[in-house]
Design an enzyme around this catalytic site. Structure first.
Site, PDB file in Angstrom:
ATOM      1  N   ARG A 188      -0.742 -11.672 -24.446  1.00 34.93           N
ATOM      2  CA  ARG A 188      -1.741 -11.364 -23.389  1.00 34.93           C
ATOM      3  C   ARG A 188      -2.184 -10.151 -23.516  1.00 34.93           C
ATOM      4  O   ARG A 188      -2.417  -9.739 -22.186  1.00 34.93           O
ATOM      5  CB  ARG A 188      -1.209 -12.068 -22.025  1.00 34.93           C
ATOM      6  CG  ARG A 188      -0.598 -13.541 -22.111  1.00 34.93           C
ATOM      7  CD  ARG A 188      -1.766 -14.489 -22.150  1.00 34.93           C
ATOM      8  NE  ARG A 188      -1.376 -15.714 -21.838  1.00 34.93           N
ATOM      9  CZ  ARG A 188      -0.770 -16.789 -22.737  1.00 34.93           C
ATOM     10  NH1 ARG A 188      -0.949 -16.102 -24.334  1.00 34.93           N
ATOM     11  NH2 ARG A 188      -0.438 -17.981 -22.517  1.00 34.93           N
ATOM     12  N   GLU A 205      -2.156 -12.476 -14.250  1.00 27.10           N
ATOM     13  CA  GLU A 205      -2.750 -12.647 -15.720  1.00 27.10           C
ATOM     14  C   GLU A 205      -4.330 -12.540 -15.623  1.00 27.10           C
ATOM     15  O   GLU A 205      -4.887 -11.887 -16.295  1.00 27.10           O
ATOM     16  CB  GLU A 205      -2.293 -13.939 -16.164  1.00 27.10           C
ATOM     17  CG  GLU A 205      -3.095 -14.101 -17.879  1.00 27.10           C
ATOM     18  CD  GLU A 205      -2.989 -15.342 -18.314  1.00 27.10           C
ATOM     19  OE1 GLU A 205      -1.708 -15.750 -19.022  1.00 27.10           O
ATOM     20  OE2 GLU A 205      -3.838 -16.231 -18.414  1.00 27.10           O
ATOM     21  N   SER A 237      -2.085 -20.019 -15.978  1.00 31.83           N
ATOM     22  CA  SER A 237      -0.893 -19.481 -15.606  1.00 31.83           C
ATOM     23  C   SER A 237      -1.628 -18.252 -14.610  1.00 31.83           C
ATOM     24  O   SER A 237      -2.283 -17.090 -15.047  1.00 31.83           O
ATOM     25  CB  SER A 237      -0.094 -18.859 -16.661  1.00 31.83           C
ATOM     26  OG  SER A 237       0.291 -19.798 -17.344  1.00 31.83           O
TER      27      SER A 237
HETATM   28  P1  FAD Z   1     -13.723 -15.424 -18.293  1.00 30.49           P
HETATM   29  O1  FAD Z   1     -12.805 -15.945 -17.414  1.00 30.49           O
HETATM   30  O2  FAD Z   1     -15.115 -15.512 -17.976  1.00 30.49           O
HETATM   31  O3  FAD Z   1     -13.423 -13.856 -18.741  1.00 30.49           O
HETATM   32  C1  FAD Z   1     -12.150 -13.434 -18.987  1.00 30.49           C
HETATM   33  C2  FAD Z   1     -12.261 -11.780 -19.305  1.00 30.49           C
HETATM   34  O4  FAD Z   1     -13.019 -11.815 -20.550  1.00 30.49           O
HETATM   35  C3  FAD Z   1     -12.987 -11.067 -18.586  1.00 30.49           C
HETATM   36  O5  FAD Z   1     -12.455  -9.831 -18.341  1.00 30.49           O
HETATM   37  C4  FAD Z   1     -14.470 -10.998 -19.000  1.00 30.49           C
HETATM   38  O6  FAD Z   1     -15.007  -9.796 -18.628  1.00 30.49           O
HETATM   39  C5  FAD Z   1     -14.020 -11.067 -20.616  1.00 30.49           C
HETATM   40  N1  FAD Z   1     -15.103 -11.738 -21.314  1.00 30.49           N
HETATM   41  C6  FAD Z   1     -15.679 -12.729 -21.316  1.00 30.49           C
HETATM   42  N2  FAD Z   1     -16.449 -12.995 -22.094  1.00 30.49           N
HETATM   43  C7  FAD Z   1     -16.493 -11.968 -22.854  1.00 30.49           C
HETATM   44  C8  FAD Z   1     -17.407 -11.371 -23.991  1.00 30.49           C
HETATM   45  N3  FAD Z   1     -18.219 -12.216 -24.423  1.00 30.49           N
HETATM   46  N4  FAD Z   1     -17.297  -9.914 -24.298  1.00 30.49           N
HETATM   47  C9  FAD Z   1     -16.384  -9.259 -23.662  1.00 30.49           C
HETATM   48  N5  FAD Z   1     -15.579  -9.753 -22.883  1.00 30.49           N
HETATM   49  C10 FAD Z   1     -15.629 -10.943 -22.057  1.00 30.49           C
HETATM   50  N6  FAD Z   1      -5.107 -18.864 -21.748  1.00 30.49           N
HETATM   51  C11 FAD Z   1      -4.075 -18.901 -22.730  1.00 30.49           C
HETATM   52  O7  FAD Z   1      -3.986 -17.520 -23.172  1.00 30.49           O
HETATM   53  N7  FAD Z   1      -3.368 -19.731 -22.865  1.00 30.49           N
HETATM   54  C12 FAD Z   1      -3.460 -20.898 -22.184  1.00 30.49           C
HETATM   55  O8  FAD Z   1      -2.880 -21.742 -22.717  1.00 30.49           O
HETATM   56  C13 FAD Z   1      -4.387 -21.032 -21.175  1.00 30.49           C
HETATM   57  N8  FAD Z   1      -4.380 -22.161 -20.365  1.00 30.49           N
HETATM   58  C14 FAD Z   1      -5.310 -21.932 -19.249  1.00 30.49           C
HETATM   59  C15 FAD Z   1      -5.301 -23.489 -18.467  1.00 30.49           C
HETATM   60  C16 FAD Z   1      -6.209 -23.508 -17.698  1.00 30.49           C
HETATM   61  C17 FAD Z   1      -6.240 -24.910 -17.005  1.00 30.49           C
HETATM   62  C18 FAD Z   1      -7.102 -22.470 -17.119  1.00 30.49           C
HETATM   63  C19 FAD Z   1      -8.006 -22.698 -16.013  1.00 30.49           C
HETATM   64  C20 FAD Z   1      -6.961 -21.228 -17.955  1.00 30.49           C
HETATM   65  C21 FAD Z   1      -6.208 -21.143 -18.926  1.00 30.49           C
HETATM   66  N9  FAD Z   1      -5.994 -19.897 -19.759  1.00 30.49           N
HETATM   67  C22 FAD Z   1      -5.237 -19.998 -20.658  1.00 30.49           C
HETATM   68  C23 FAD Z   1      -6.618 -18.731 -19.432  1.00 30.49           C
HETATM   69  C24 FAD Z   1      -8.267 -18.708 -19.996  1.00 30.49           C
HETATM   70  O9  FAD Z   1      -8.574 -20.006 -20.320  1.00 30.49           O
HETATM   71  C25 FAD Z   1      -8.435 -17.774 -20.948  1.00 30.49           C
HETATM   72  O10 FAD Z   1      -8.094 -16.577 -20.705  1.00 30.49           O
HETATM   73  C26 FAD Z   1      -9.792 -17.790 -21.802  1.00 30.49           C
HETATM   74  O11 FAD Z   1      -9.835 -17.150 -22.900  1.00 30.49           O
HETATM   75  C27 FAD Z   1     -10.960 -17.250 -20.651  1.00 30.49           C
HETATM   76  O12 FAD Z   1     -12.164 -17.468 -21.271  1.00 30.49           O
HETATM   77  P2  FAD Z   1     -13.400 -17.574 -20.238  1.00 30.49           P
HETATM   78  O13 FAD Z   1     -14.706 -17.693 -21.305  1.00 30.49           O
HETATM   79  O14 FAD Z   1     -13.241 -18.359 -19.248  1.00 30.49           O
HETATM   80  O15 FAD Z   1     -13.345 -15.904 -19.860  1.00 30.49           O
HETATM   81  N1  EPU Z   2       9.302 -24.201 -16.081  1.00 31.55           N
HETATM   82  C1  EPU Z   2      10.136 -24.361 -14.940  1.00 31.55           C
HETATM   83  N2  EPU Z   2       9.380 -24.736 -13.853  1.00 31.55           N
HETATM   84  C2  EPU Z   2       7.879 -24.787 -13.801  1.00 31.55           C
HETATM   85  C3  EPU Z   2       7.164 -24.338 -14.944  1.00 31.55           C
HETATM   86  C4  EPU Z   2       8.149 -23.737 -16.176  1.00 31.55           C
HETATM   87  O1  EPU Z   2      11.352 -24.720 -15.055  1.00 31.55           O
HETATM   88  O2  EPU Z   2       7.325 -25.082 -12.658  1.00 31.55           O
HETATM   89  C5  EPU Z   2      10.081 -23.724 -17.331  1.00 31.55           C
HETATM   90  C6  EPU Z   2       9.906 -24.849 -18.321  1.00 31.55           C
HETATM   91  O3  EPU Z   2      10.656 -25.882 -18.195  1.00 31.55           O
HETATM   92  C7  EPU Z   2      10.069 -24.280 -19.355  1.00 31.55           C
HETATM   93  C8  EPU Z   2       9.673 -22.707 -19.237  1.00 31.55           C
HETATM   94  O4  EPU Z   2       9.418 -22.500 -17.791  1.00 31.55           O
HETATM   95  O5  EPU Z   2      11.216 -24.093 -19.969  1.00 31.55           O
HETATM   96  C9  EPU Z   2       8.211 -22.411 -19.863  1.00 31.55           C
HETATM   97  O6  EPU Z   2       7.184 -23.432 -19.402  1.00 31.55           O
HETATM   98  P1  EPU Z   2       5.984 -23.755 -20.141  1.00 31.55           P
HETATM   99  O7  EPU Z   2       6.395 -24.408 -21.611  1.00 31.55           O
HETATM  100  O8  EPU Z   2       5.153 -24.966 -19.237  1.00 31.55           O
HETATM  101  O9  EPU Z   2       5.169 -22.734 -20.568  1.00 31.55           O
HETATM  102  P2  EPU Z   2       4.649 -21.300 -19.527  1.00 31.55           P
HETATM  103  O10 EPU Z   2       5.500 -20.212 -20.053  1.00 31.55           O
HETATM  104  O11 EPU Z   2       4.838 -21.686 -18.035  1.00 31.55           O
HETATM  105  C10 EPU Z   2       3.052 -20.530 -21.087  1.00 31.55           C
HETATM  106  C11 EPU Z   2       1.725 -19.623 -20.975  1.00 31.55           C
HETATM  107  C12 EPU Z   2       0.550 -20.839 -21.036  1.00 31.55           C
HETATM  108  C13 EPU Z   2       0.691 -21.768 -22.291  1.00 31.55           C
HETATM  109  C14 EPU Z   2       2.271 -22.331 -22.485  1.00 31.55           C
HETATM  110  C15 EPU Z   2       2.107 -23.133 -23.568  1.00 31.55           C
HETATM  111  C16 EPU Z   2       1.776 -17.506 -20.100  1.00 31.55           C
HETATM  112  C17 EPU Z   2       1.748 -16.649 -18.981  1.00 31.55           C
HETATM  113  N3  EPU Z   2       1.723 -18.850 -20.013  1.00 31.55           N
HETATM  114  O12 EPU Z   2       3.211 -21.227 -20.129  1.00 31.55           O
HETATM  115  O13 EPU Z   2      -0.832 -20.309 -20.890  1.00 31.55           O
HETATM  116  O14 EPU Z   2      -0.410 -22.650 -21.983  1.00 31.55           O
HETATM  117  O15 EPU Z   2       3.160 -21.433 -22.282  1.00 31.55           O
HETATM  118  O16 EPU Z   2       2.546 -22.355 -24.427  1.00 31.55           O
HETATM  119  O17 EPU Z   2       2.410 -17.026 -20.949  1.00 31.55           O
HETATM  120  C18 EPU Z   2      -2.280 -19.372 -19.361  1.00 31.55           C
HETATM  121  O18 EPU Z   2      -2.005 -18.117 -19.887  1.00 31.55           O
HETATM  122  O19 EPU Z   2      -3.081 -19.422 -18.514  1.00 31.55           O
HETATM  123  C19 EPU Z   2      -1.329 -20.542 -19.921  1.00 31.55           C
HETATM  124  C20 EPU Z   2      -1.636 -21.740 -19.191  1.00 31.55           C
END
Ligand code: FAD
Ligand code: EPU
Length: 341
Positions: free
Chosen positions: A166, A332, A236
Site C-alpha cells: 500500500r 489507508e 479497507s
Molecule cells: P481516488 O480515490 O480518486 O484517489 C486516490 C488517490 O489517488 C488520491 O491521492 C488521488 O489524488 C490519487 N490519484 C487518483 N488518480 C490519479 C492520477 N491520475 N494521477 C495522480 N494521482 C491520482 N484497494 C486495494 O489496493 N485493494 C483492494 O482490494 C481494494 N478494495 C476496495 C474495495 C472497495 C469496496 C473500495 C471502495 C475500495 C477498495 N480499494 C482497494 C481502494 C481503492 O479502490 C484503490 O485505492 C483505488 O486504486 C483508488 O482508485 P480511485 O480512482 O478511486 O482513486
Molecule cells: N478477519 C476477521 N474479521 C474481520 C475481517 C477479517 O477475523 O472482520 C480476518 C480474516 O478471517 C482473515 C484475515 O482477517 O483471517 C484477513 O482478512 P481478509 O482476507 O478479508 O483480508 P484483509 O486483510 O481484511 C486485505 C486488503 C484488502 C484486500 C484483501 C484481499 C488491506 C488493508 N486490505 O484485507 O484490500 O481486498 O486483503 O487481498 O491490505 C483495500 O485495500 O481497500 C482492500 C479492500
C-alpha cells in the site's frame, strides 16, 4: 478540445464514501492535451490541484479550493513484446475493473486477482493496489505523468516507483506532485495462476483460466465487501499493521489463533480486520458511521455524516485496538480538505 472549467462543482457523488464536498473548480479532460492546459492554468493561478480518480480511496472535506482534475481519457492498447509477453498501455481515466475483465476475456494473465477493485487506472500506482496475493507492482513496467509543479512530462520505472505494501513514491517524495496520464503493464499469454491467498485454490478448477480466477475473486469479494453504490465505503479503512517478530510473538502467545503473515525477515503483517473484530466492534454503529457487519476493516457511511465525524469515529476504533493490542492502525484512504480537529 477546450478547457471547460466548472465552478462550485458537487463532488458528493464522486467519492464512494458519499461525503458532502464541493470543488471550487473542476475539470474532466478528455485528452492528455487538455490535462496539460489545465495544469498550466492552475500553475499560473497558484491553485492547489487534486487529481481525482473514482474517489474510492479518499476522505473529502466539505470544500476543496483550487482545481480538481479528473482525467477522463481511457484508451488502452496491446502490443506483443516478446514470446509469451504482451505490453498493455492504459490511460488514467479507464475503469480498473473493466480493464481487468477485458484482459481476462482475452486469456491474458496478470490482472485477474485484482478484479473488482474500484477506481481508475491512474490511481492504481498511488498505493500499489493489491488483493488476493497480487500487487500492481508485479505487472507494472512504468508510470507516465505530468509534474504538477514544473508542468513537464515525467516517467517512473517500476524501481523508481519504490513500491511497497500500500505504498509508493507517490505517497512520499512525489505526494501530490504528479498527474498520472498512463501506465505500462506487462502481461503473459502463458498460464501463471496465483492461487496461494486464502481459499482461492480450493474455489477454482484444476486448470483455471484468467476469467475463472477473476470471477472467483469477484464472488469471494462480494461475500464480504459492501458495494459502495449500495452502502458507501472506501474499502479497507486501515492498512494491515506490520509489526516486529518480538511483538508478534508476544501477541501470538496470548492469541494463538491470530492471523499473521511473515513479510521481510523479522516483520510480520497482522490483520487489522481481525484486531477490530476481536475488540467486539464488528457491526458497531455510532451516528452516521458504522463498522461493516461482514468485514470489520470496512467503515460504512449510512448517510448524513461528515468527514470530520468519520475521522472521530475511526480514531475511536484505532484507540480501542491500541489499548487492547498495543498496535497502531494507520488509515489507508487519503484525507484532503479537512480542518485539523
Ligand atoms: P481516488 O480515490 O480518486 O484517489 C486516490 C488517490 O489517488 C488520491 O491521492 C488521488 O489524488 C490519487 N490519484 C487518483 N488518480 C490519479 C492520477 N491520475 N494521477 C495522480 N494521482 C491520482 N484497494 C486495494 O489496493 N485493494 C483492494 O482490494 C481494494 N478494495 C476496495 C474495495 C472497495 C469496496 C473500495 C471502495 C475500495 C477498495 N480499494 C482497494 C481502494 C481503492 O479502490 C484503490 O485505492 C483505488 O486504486 C483508488 O482508485 P480511485 O480512482 O478511486 O482513486
Ligand atoms: N478477519 C476477521 N474479521 C474481520 C475481517 C477479517 O477475523 O472482520 C480476518 C480474516 O478471517 C482473515 C484475515 O482477517 O483471517 C484477513 O482478512 P481478509 O482476507 O478479508 O483480508 P484483509 O486483510 O481484511 C486485505 C486488503 C484488502 C484486500 C484483501 C484481499 C488491506 C488493508 N486490505 O484485507 O484490500 O481486498 O486483503 O487481498 O491490505 C483495500 O485495500 O481497500 C482492500 C479492500
Amino acid at each position: 478540445m477546450t478547457l471547460e472549467i466548472q465552478t462550485e462543482h458537487d463532488l458528493s457523488g464522486f467519492n464512494t464514501l458519499r461525503l458532502p464536498c464541493v470543488a471550487a473548480r473542476y475539470v474532466a479532460p478528455t485528452d492528455p492535451g487538455v490535462l496539460t492546459s489545465a495544469i498550466a492554468l492552475a500553475r499560473r493561478n497558484d491553485w492547489p490541484v487534486l487529481v481525482l480518480g473514482g474517489g474510492s480511496n479518499l476522505i473529502l472535506g466539505e470544500r476543496l479550493d483550487g482545481l480538481v482534475i479528473q482525467p477522463a481519457f481511457q484508451r488502452w492498447q496491446l502490443e506483443p513484446i516478446r514470446k509469451g509477453r504482451v505490453k498493455l498501455t492504459v490511460e488514467a481515466g479507464m475503469n480498473w475493473h473493466r480493464l481487468v475483465m477485458a484482459m481476462a476475456e482475452q486469456d491474458l494473465w496478470g490482472l485477474e486477482n485484482l478484479a473488482l477493485i474500484p477506481g481508475h487506472c491512474g490511481a492504481a500506482p498511488i498505493q500499489n493496489i493489491g488483493a488476493y496475493g497480487v500487487e500492481l507492482s508485479d505487472i507494472l513496467d512504468a508510470v507516465h505523468g505530468v509534474d504538477l509543479q514544473e508542468g513537464c512530462e515525467v516517467v517512473f520505472s517500476r524501481d523508481e516507483c519504490a513500491f511497497g505494501y500500500r505504498d509508493s513514491i507517490f505517497k512520499h517524495a512525489m505526494e501530490g506532485r504528479v498527474a498520472i496520464t498512463h501506465l505500462e503493464l506487462s502481461l503473459s499469454t502463458q498460464a501463471q495462476p496465483k492461487l496461494e491467498y486464502g481459499d482461492l485454490a480450493r474455489r477454482v478448477g484444476n486448470e483455471p483460466t484468467p476469467l475463472e480466477i477473476a470471477n472467483t475473486v469477484i464472488a469471494t469479494r462480494q461475500e464480504k465487501l459492501p458495494d459502495p453504490a449500495v452502502l458507501p465505503n472506501a474499502g479497507s479503512f486501515f492498512k494491515n499493521p506490520v509489526v516486529n517478530a518480538a511483538k508478534a510473538d508476544r501477541l501470538l502467545s496470548k492469541y494463538p489463533d491470530m492471523p499473521h503473515f511473515p513479510q521481510s525477515p523479522g516483520e510480520i503483517k497482522l490483520a487489522a480486520g481481525w484486531l477490530i473484530d476481536q475488540c467486539g466492534l464488528k457491526g458497531y454503529r455510532k451516528g452516521a458511521f458504522g463498522v461493516h457487519e461482514k468485514q470489520a476493516l470496512v467503515l460504512v457511511h449510512r448517510g448524513g455524516g461528515s468527514a470530520q465525524e468519520l475521522m472521530v469515529f475511526a480514531d475511536g476504533i484505532a484507540r480501542d485496538v491500541l489499548e487492547r493490542f498495543g498496535v497502531v492502525l494507520e488509515k489507508e484512504p487519503r484525507a484532503i480538505g479537512l480542518h485539523p480537529t
